[in-house]
Design a protein around this motif. Sequence first.
Motif, mmCIF file in Angstrom:
data_model
loop_
_atom_site.group_PDB
_atom_site.id
_atom_site.type_symbol
_atom_site.label_atom_id
_atom_site.label_comp_id
_atom_site.label_asym_id
_atom_site.label_seq_id
_atom_site.Cartn_x
_atom_site.Cartn_y
_atom_site.Cartn_z
ATOM 1 N N ILE A 1 -1.906 -35.470 -27.216
ATOM 2 C CA ILE A 1 -1.255 -36.758 -26.984
ATOM 3 C C ILE A 1 -0.214 -36.595 -25.878
ATOM 4 N N TRP A 2 -0.207 -37.525 -24.913
ATOM 5 C CA TRP A 2 0.881 -37.598 -23.943
ATOM 6 C C TRP A 2 1.575 -38.937 -24.101
ATOM 7 N N THR A 3 2.850 -39.002 -23.768
ATOM 8 C CA THR A 3 3.648 -40.192 -24.047
ATOM 9 C C THR A 3 4.269 -40.748 -22.778
ATOM 10 N N GLU A 4 4.552 -42.048 -22.832
ATOM 11 C CA GLU A 4 5.315 -42.713 -21.785
ATOM 12 C C GLU A 4 6.317 -43.654 -22.433
ATOM 13 N N GLU A 5 7.412 -43.908 -21.733
ATOM 14 C CA GLU A 5 8.466 -44.781 -22.245
ATOM 15 C C GLU A 5 8.256 -46.191 -21.708
ATOM 16 N N ILE A 6 8.227 -47.172 -22.598
ATOM 17 C CA ILE A 6 8.030 -48.564 -22.206
ATOM 18 C C ILE A 6 9.089 -49.432 -22.867
ATOM 19 N N GLU A 7 9.284 -50.632 -22.294
ATOM 20 C CA GLU A 7 10.195 -51.597 -22.903
ATOM 21 C C GLU A 7 9.499 -52.309 -24.060
ATOM 22 N N ASP A 8 10.273 -52.598 -25.080
ATOM 23 C CA ASP A 8 9.727 -53.247 -26.263
ATOM 24 C C ASP A 8 10.701 -54.306 -26.744
ATOM 25 N N THR B 1 6.492 -61.001 -33.827
ATOM 26 C CA THR B 1 6.680 -61.762 -32.596
ATOM 27 C C THR B 1 7.517 -62.995 -32.884
ATOM 28 N N GLY B 2 7.956 -63.668 -31.798
ATOM 29 C CA GLY B 2 8.739 -64.886 -31.957
ATOM 30 C C GLY B 2 7.861 -66.062 -32.348
ATOM 31 N N PRO B 3 8.471 -67.247 -32.671
ATOM 32 C CA PRO B 3 9.913 -67.528 -32.612
ATOM 33 C C PRO B 3 10.690 -66.777 -33.706
ATOM 34 N N SER B 4 11.971 -66.539 -33.420
ATOM 35 C CA SER B 4 12.767 -65.746 -34.342
ATOM 36 C C SER B 4 14.223 -66.213 -34.265
ATOM 37 N N ASP B 5 15.052 -65.649 -35.146
ATOM 38 C CA ASP B 5 16.475 -65.950 -35.140
ATOM 39 C C ASP B 5 17.240 -65.050 -34.177
ATOM 40 N N SER B 6 16.660 -63.903 -33.827
ATOM 41 C CA SER B 6 17.318 -62.992 -32.907
ATOM 42 C C SER B 6 16.266 -62.053 -32.323
ATOM 43 N N PHE B 7 16.579 -61.467 -31.162
ATOM 44 C CA PHE B 7 15.698 -60.468 -30.597
ATOM 45 C C PHE B 7 16.533 -59.496 -29.768
ATOM 46 N N GLU B 8 15.955 -58.333 -29.500
ATOM 47 C CA GLU B 8 16.604 -57.344 -28.646
ATOM 48 C C GLU B 8 15.537 -56.601 -27.858
ATOM 49 N N LEU B 9 15.918 -56.124 -26.718
ATOM 50 C CA LEU B 9 15.027 -55.327 -25.882
ATOM 51 C C LEU B 9 15.343 -53.863 -26.076
ATOM 52 N N ASP B 10 14.312 -53.087 -26.347
ATOM 53 C CA ASP B 10 14.487 -51.671 -26.612
ATOM 54 C C ASP B 10 13.462 -50.892 -25.791
ATOM 55 N N THR B 11 13.601 -49.608 -25.772
ATOM 56 C CA THR B 11 12.616 -48.744 -25.145
ATOM 57 C C THR B 11 12.067 -47.799 -26.199
ATOM 58 N N LEU B 12 10.790 -47.513 -26.114
ATOM 59 C CA LEU B 12 10.179 -46.600 -27.051
ATOM 60 C C LEU B 12 9.081 -45.819 -26.366
ATOM 61 N N LEU B 13 8.709 -44.722 -26.989
ATOM 62 C CA LEU B 13 7.653 -43.876 -26.459
ATOM 63 C C LEU B 13 6.312 -44.303 -27.031
ATOM 64 N N TYR C 1 23.748 -52.200 -24.080
ATOM 65 C CA TYR C 1 22.999 -53.316 -23.503
ATOM 66 C C TYR C 1 23.484 -53.579 -22.081
ATOM 67 N N GLU C 2 22.587 -54.072 -21.262
ATOM 68 C CA GLU C 2 22.933 -54.508 -19.919
ATOM 69 C C GLU C 2 22.101 -55.746 -19.610
ATOM 70 N N GLU C 3 22.777 -56.907 -19.528
ATOM 71 C CA GLU C 3 22.109 -58.193 -19.311
ATOM 72 C C GLU C 3 21.020 -58.425 -20.357
ATOM 73 N N GLU C 4 21.416 -58.262 -21.627
ATOM 74 C CA GLU C 4 20.572 -58.475 -22.791
ATOM 75 C C GLU C 4 19.401 -57.504 -22.891
ATOM 76 N N GLN C 5 19.415 -56.453 -22.082
ATOM 77 C CA GLN C 5 18.396 -55.423 -22.177
ATOM 78 C C GLN C 5 19.020 -54.122 -22.667
ATOM 79 N N CYS C 6 18.322 -53.471 -23.569
ATOM 80 C CA CYS C 6 18.801 -52.200 -24.093
ATOM 81 C C CYS C 6 18.496 -51.107 -23.072
ATOM 82 N N ILE C 7 19.532 -50.414 -22.620
ATOM 83 C CA ILE C 7 19.342 -49.365 -21.627
ATOM 84 C C ILE C 7 19.579 -47.975 -22.222
ATOM 85 N N ASP C 8 19.996 -47.923 -23.470
ATOM 86 C CA ASP C 8 20.171 -46.639 -24.136
ATOM 87 C C ASP C 8 20.017 -46.847 -25.629
ATOM 88 N N SER C 9 19.279 -45.967 -26.276
ATOM 89 C CA SER C 9 19.047 -46.109 -27.718
ATOM 90 C C SER C 9 18.945 -44.738 -28.349
#
Length: 390
Positions: A266-273, A299-311, A141-149
């Motif tokens: 199919i072609w893919t792109e990486e986006i934040e999720d 979706t929120g509201p929730s007890d926790s969340f995380e930022l991830d990247t996916l294709l 994580y970097e500033e609450e964002q997932c930068i590697d998964s």
Amino acid sequence: MSFILRLCTRGFILTAVFLVIAFTISAPSGQAQFYDLQVLVGDTMGLPNTQNSVISVFMRNDYDVITAFELWMVLNRPDIMEFQTNLDTIVVATFFSCIEWDGADCTTYVVASDYWVCTEWSGETCIDSSYMLGYYECLQYEEEQCIDSIFHAGFDSTGIDTIAAYTGNIDTAGTLVSGWELVTSRSLGGQGLDIKITASTEIPPIEPPYVHGIDPQTGDIPLIKILADIVDVPPDEEEREVKIMIQSTSLNHFSFSDENGNAIGIWTEEIEDTLWWECETWADPPDNTVCARWKRISTGPSDSFELDTLLVGHLDTSLVYLKDGSLTALQGMCGDASNDNIVNLSDILFLISYVYVQGPEPVNPFLADCNCDGQEGININLSDILYLIS
């Protein structure tokens, strides 16, 4: 190349069922490129207030062997036509992956979902991907964002539930999917306005070697046939065409796979999720601020969340061509060759004139071929005259 199929049922002459499917599988004019895959819905005609109209879907695959597909079609005029559906009880499976263990016991589960996962990279560009069941774990994580998964394929347990759902009526006899292990259909909207077909040579999860699927072919045989009903369309209704539209904007409902499990075109792109989590079970005091079991929610509201990247996958329209179909509700009555909205002696005389003395052609030839013997098209002859006399 054109294909014409007529399907009729005997019965009262004014309510006989007529069906004509006219279909062209070649690429549309003005398009010079060759496609890896073509999926085309046939164009159909039928009389109002009839059942069991056949919507034929054709496919042409020039290169790959097809072993599985998902296809979702939606109607724009439910006031004219509906897909046949039945209210059934179906079994739904939910897959869980364990992310924390206490010895042999799992203490924290996540729901395993389907993702597009890159299987081959060229530098930072993904050049091949596959649809897999599993979950993403954030490694940094970097500033609450997932930068590697990292993606964990597979699952550890399965939950089984039953739900009431509207299943569609399909016909696989004489089609390309005849004999496949899994062929199901379902109306996602629950009212016959749509139909989603899921088919596979084997029921997943499966391991190589895969069962052989549909070899490259030119589309002479239907991929699958869907049954629909035409409602009682008012005679004064002018717009009588229903569009049968293939939905491809969401690849959760459209996918054709080759024998290696790779999606075609199919072609893919990486986006934040953003992943949202809700705690189902909290630990006992004094650790009651610690969640013992998490559940992923949409979706929120929730007890926790995380930022991830996916294709995310997108359809490559330079490799895949889709053609929507249509159904037209005909005006008139079976046997009304003279087009005066009644079936009587004038229709017999009209057909005698047309068949034997080169009289005027019927306004609607489909209605004039009243004994429904035109298996290769419209066939108006003496047998129709005798049929009307009878």
